[in-house]
Design a protein around this motif. Structure first.
Motif, PDB file in Angstrom:
ATOM      1  N   LEU A  42      64.490  81.933  10.639  1.00 12.59           N
ATOM      2  CA  LEU A  42      63.315  81.093  10.877  1.00 12.59           C
ATOM      3  C   LEU A  42      63.803  79.699  11.263  1.00 12.59           C
ATOM      4  CD1 LEU A  42      60.284  80.632  10.867  1.00 12.59           C
ATOM      5  CD2 LEU A  42      60.384  80.306   8.381  1.00 12.59           C
ATOM      6  N   ARG A  43      63.807  79.439  12.566  1.00 16.31           N
ATOM      7  CA  ARG A  43      64.264  78.139  13.059  1.00 16.31           C
ATOM      8  C   ARG A  43      63.138  77.118  12.944  1.00 16.31           C
ATOM      9  NH1 ARG A  43      67.324  80.278  18.517  1.00 16.31           N
ATOM     10  NH2 ARG A  43      69.127  81.237  17.462  1.00 16.31           N
ATOM     11  N   SER A  44      63.447  76.044  12.260  1.00 16.79           N
ATOM     12  CA  SER A  44      62.442  75.029  11.949  1.00 16.79           C
ATOM     13  C   SER A  44      62.614  73.789  12.810  1.00 16.79           C
ATOM     14  CB  SER A  44      62.559  74.634  10.470  1.00 16.79           C
ATOM     15  OG  SER A  44      61.804  73.474  10.190  1.00 16.79           O
ATOM     16  N   ALA A  45      61.481  73.236  13.259  1.00 14.68           N
ATOM     17  CA  ALA A  45      61.493  71.894  13.838  1.00 14.68           C
ATOM     18  C   ALA A  45      61.774  70.888  12.724  1.00 14.68           C
ATOM     19  CB  ALA A  45      60.145  71.607  14.496  1.00 14.68           C
ATOM     20  N   ASP A  97      54.065  73.851   5.401  1.00 18.83           N
ATOM     21  CA  ASP A  97      53.708  74.880   6.376  1.00 18.83           C
ATOM     22  C   ASP A  97      54.870  75.831   6.635  1.00 18.83           C
ATOM     23  OD1 ASP A  97      51.207  73.803   6.625  1.00 18.83           O
ATOM     24  OD2 ASP A  97      51.506  72.959   8.624  1.00 18.83           O
ATOM     25  N   LEU A  98      56.078  75.286   6.683  1.00 15.90           N
ATOM     26  CA  LEU A  98      57.249  76.121   6.921  1.00 15.90           C
ATOM     27  C   LEU A  98      57.411  77.149   5.803  1.00 15.90           C
ATOM     28  CD1 LEU A  98      59.733  76.700   8.691  1.00 15.90           C
ATOM     29  CD2 LEU A  98      60.989  75.028   7.313  1.00 15.90           C
ATOM     30  N   GLU A 153      56.877  75.324  14.274  1.00 13.32           N
ATOM     31  CA  GLU A 153      56.613  73.895  14.406  1.00 13.32           C
ATOM     32  C   GLU A 153      55.153  73.626  14.075  1.00 13.32           C
ATOM     33  OE1 GLU A 153      55.948  72.467  18.725  1.00 13.32           O
ATOM     34  OE2 GLU A 153      57.590  73.932  18.896  1.00 13.32           O
ATOM     35  N   GLY A 154      54.788  72.357  14.066  1.00 14.48           N
ATOM     36  CA  GLY A 154      53.442  71.962  13.670  1.00 14.48           C
ATOM     37  C   GLY A 154      52.415  72.207  14.761  1.00 14.48           C
ATOM     38  N   PRO A 155      51.158  71.804  14.502  1.00 15.01           N
ATOM     39  CA  PRO A 155      50.071  72.094  15.438  1.00 15.01           C
ATOM     40  C   PRO A 155      50.178  71.340  16.758  1.00 15.01           C
ATOM     41  CG  PRO A 155      49.304  70.667  13.663  1.00 15.01           C
ATOM     42  CD  PRO A 155      50.677  71.123  13.280  1.00 15.01           C
ATOM     43  N   ARG A 156      50.929  70.215  16.750  1.00 10.05           N
ATOM     44  CA  ARG A 156      51.164  69.456  17.982  1.00 10.05           C
ATOM     45  C   ARG A 156      52.470  68.688  17.831  1.00 10.05           C
ATOM     46  NH1 ARG A 156      48.443  63.593  18.214  1.00 10.05           N
ATOM     47  NH2 ARG A 156      50.435  63.362  19.283  1.00 10.05           N
ATOM     48  N   ARG A 157      52.959  68.175  18.940  1.00  9.40           N
ATOM     49  CA  ARG A 157      54.197  67.407  18.910  1.00  9.40           C
ATOM     50  C   ARG A 157      53.886  65.914  18.836  1.00  9.40           C
ATOM     51  NH1 ARG A 157      58.742  70.670  22.463  1.00  9.40           N
ATOM     52  NH2 ARG A 157      58.560  72.584  21.233  1.00  9.40           N
ATOM     53  N   TYR A 158      54.820  65.175  18.224  1.00 10.73           N
ATOM     54  CA  TYR A 158      54.600  63.745  18.002  1.00 10.73           C
ATOM     55  C   TYR A 158      55.766  62.922  18.533  1.00 10.73           C
ATOM     56  CZ  TYR A 158      50.899  65.086  14.719  1.00 10.73           C
ATOM     57  OH  TYR A 158      49.764  65.602  14.150  1.00 10.73           O
ATOM     58  N   TYR A 176      52.939  78.373  14.386  1.00  9.82           N
ATOM     59  CA  TYR A 176      52.517  76.982  14.322  1.00  9.82           C
ATOM     60  C   TYR A 176      51.827  76.709  12.988  1.00  9.82           C
ATOM     61  CZ  TYR A 176      53.483  77.158  19.306  1.00  9.82           C
ATOM     62  OH  TYR A 176      54.108  77.332  20.507  1.00  9.82           O
ATOM     63  N   GLY A 177      52.259  75.640  12.328  1.00  8.72           N
ATOM     64  CA  GLY A 177      51.618  75.221  11.095  1.00  8.72           C
ATOM     65  C   GLY A 177      50.304  74.515  11.387  1.00  8.72           C
ATOM     66  N   HIS A 178      49.609  74.120  10.321  1.00  6.49           N
ATOM     67  CA  HIS A 178      48.291  73.496  10.469  1.00  6.49           C
ATOM     68  C   HIS A 178      48.266  72.029  10.033  1.00  6.49           C
ATOM     69  CE1 HIS A 178      46.581  77.430  11.303  1.00  6.49           C
ATOM     70  NE2 HIS A 178      47.176  77.902  10.223  1.00  6.49           N
ATOM     71  N   THR A 179      49.313  71.559   9.370  1.00  3.16           N
ATOM     72  CA  THR A 179      49.294  70.204   8.809  1.00  3.16           C
ATOM     73  C   THR A 179      49.607  69.170   9.881  1.00  3.16           C
ATOM     74  OG1 THR A 179      50.036  71.071   6.683  1.00  3.16           O
ATOM     75  CG2 THR A 179      50.290  68.709   7.045  1.00  3.16           C
TER      76      THR A 179
END
Length: 291
Positions: free
Chosen positions: A140-143, A180-181, A204-209, A276-279
Motif C-alpha cells: 500500500l503505497r502512501s502519499a 484514512d490510510l 491519497e486524499g480526496p484532492r491534491r494540495y 482515495y481517502g475522504h479527509t
C-alpha cells in the motif's frame, strides 16, 4: 488473527480500530509497551518487539493469519538510514519464520523509481525484500501524510510565513491523512485474498494540495493571514542539520528534489488500484489548533 506492527502509530491505530469495530481479533505489536493503553481499551491483544530483533518479532507475530507492517524512521538514532535497512532485514527474517498467510506493507509514493530519490528508495528496497517472501503480499503505497504539516504550524501562525521545501509553492502534490490510510489498509485486510504474487495499491486524499493551499487552510484555522514561502535550495542542508543526523537529511533532501521535479514521487505508470481517502486538509490540521 490480525497482527499490526507499529499499532501505536497514527496509521496502525486507525487500522487496529477499524478491525476491532468489524469484530476481528487484533494483536497490537509495539516497541514500547507504555503506549499500549488505548489499544488495550479497544480490545487488542498486546505484544512487544523491536523490528531489528527478528526472533522476538517472529514470536510476537506468532499464529497471526495476516500482518500489517509500517517501518518507522528513528530520527534520534546516529544513522537513521542504516536503522531503516536493519529494520527491513529484521522484519523479513521475522516474517520468514512466522509465515503468515498475508502481509500488507505500508510503502511510499515513488517506490517504483529506480534512481536514488531518498526516502522513497528506502521503500523500494522494502518492497523488493518482501517480494521474496512466500506469502500473499499487498503493498500500500502512501502519499505524504497531511499531519506532517503540523510541525511548522506554530512557526507559521507566529510569523505569518509557512516555510516549505515545496517549490514552486503552487504545485499541487498528493497527500493523505494517516487515519484514512489506516482505514484503506483495514478494508484490504478484511477483503478477499488477492491470490499469489504482489498487489500494489496507491492511496491519497480526496484532492491534491499545494503549499499555497495549506497556507490558506492555516490562515482559515488561525484567523490570521499566512503565506507559503519556499526555503531556498541552498539553505536546505543548513535547515536540516541542527535537528537530524546527516543520513536522514540526505534522504529528505533527495525526496524533496524529486517531488519538486514532478512526476517521480507519484502514482506508478500503469498502476492498478488507486484508493482515495475522504479527509480534507482543513479537517486533518484542525486538531493542531485545539491543543
Amino acid at each position: 488473527m490480525f497482527a499490526i506492527v507499529g499499532a501505536a502509530g497514527n496509521v496502525g491505530y486507525s487500522t487496529s480500530s477499524a478491525l476491532r469495530r468489524a469484530g476481528m481479533p487484533v494483536r497490537a505489536i509495539l516497541r514500547d509497551r507504555a503506549k499500549a493503553a488505548r489499544l488495550s481499551d479497544i480490545g487488542c491483544e498486546i505484544a512487544t518487539a523491536d523490528l531489528q530483533d527478528a526472533a522476538a518479532l517472529a514470536m510476537a507475530i506468532g499464529d497471526a493469519d495476516a500482518v500489517q507492517i509500517i517501518i518507522p524512521v528513528s530520527p534520534l538514532t546516529k544513522d537513521p538510514a542504516d536503522g531503516l535497512r536493519r529494520s527491513i532485514e529484521g522484519l523479513f527474517e521475522a516474517l520468514t519464520q512466522a509465515r503468515p498467510k498475508q502481509v500488507l506493507a505500508i510503502s511510499d509514493y515513488g517506490a517504483h523509481v529506480t534512481d536514488d530519490i531518498g526516502m522513497p528508495s528506502m521503500f523500494r528496497d522494502l518492497e523488493a525484500r518482501l517480494a521474496q517472501l512466500k506469502t500473499q503480499l499487498r503493498v500500500l503505497r502512501s502519499a505524504e501524510h497531511m499531519h506532517n504539516w503540523g510541525r511548522v504550524i506554530p512557526m507559521a501562525v507566529a510569523s505569518g510565513i509557512l516555510p516549505t521545501f515545496q517549490d514552486p509553492v503552487d504545485l499541487a502534490q498528493p497527500t493523505i491523512s494517516a487515519h484514512d490510510l489506516g482505514l484503506i489498509a483495514a478494508d484490504f485486510l478484511l477483503g478477499p485474498e488477492s491470490g499469489t504474487g504482489v498487489q500494489v495499491i496507491h492511496a491519497e486524499g480526496p484532492r491534491r494540495y499545494s503549499a499555497n493551499d495549506v497556507a490558506a487552510v492555516v490562515s482559515q484555522l488561525s484567523s490570521r493571514v499566512v503565506r507559503a514561502r519556499a526555503v531556498p535550495r541552498s539553505q536546505w542542508q543548513a535547515t536540516f542539520e541542527p535537528t537530524m543526523p546527516s543520513s536522514l537529511a540526505s534522504l529528505l533532501i533527495k525526496a524533496n528534489d524529486a517531488k519538486n521535479k514532478g512526476g517521480l514521487v507519484e502514482i506508478a505508470p500503469n498502476a492498478g488500484v488507486v484508493r482515495y481517502g475522504h479527509t480534507s486538509m482543513i479537517d486533518a490540521l484542525r486538531p493542531f489548533f485545539l491543543l
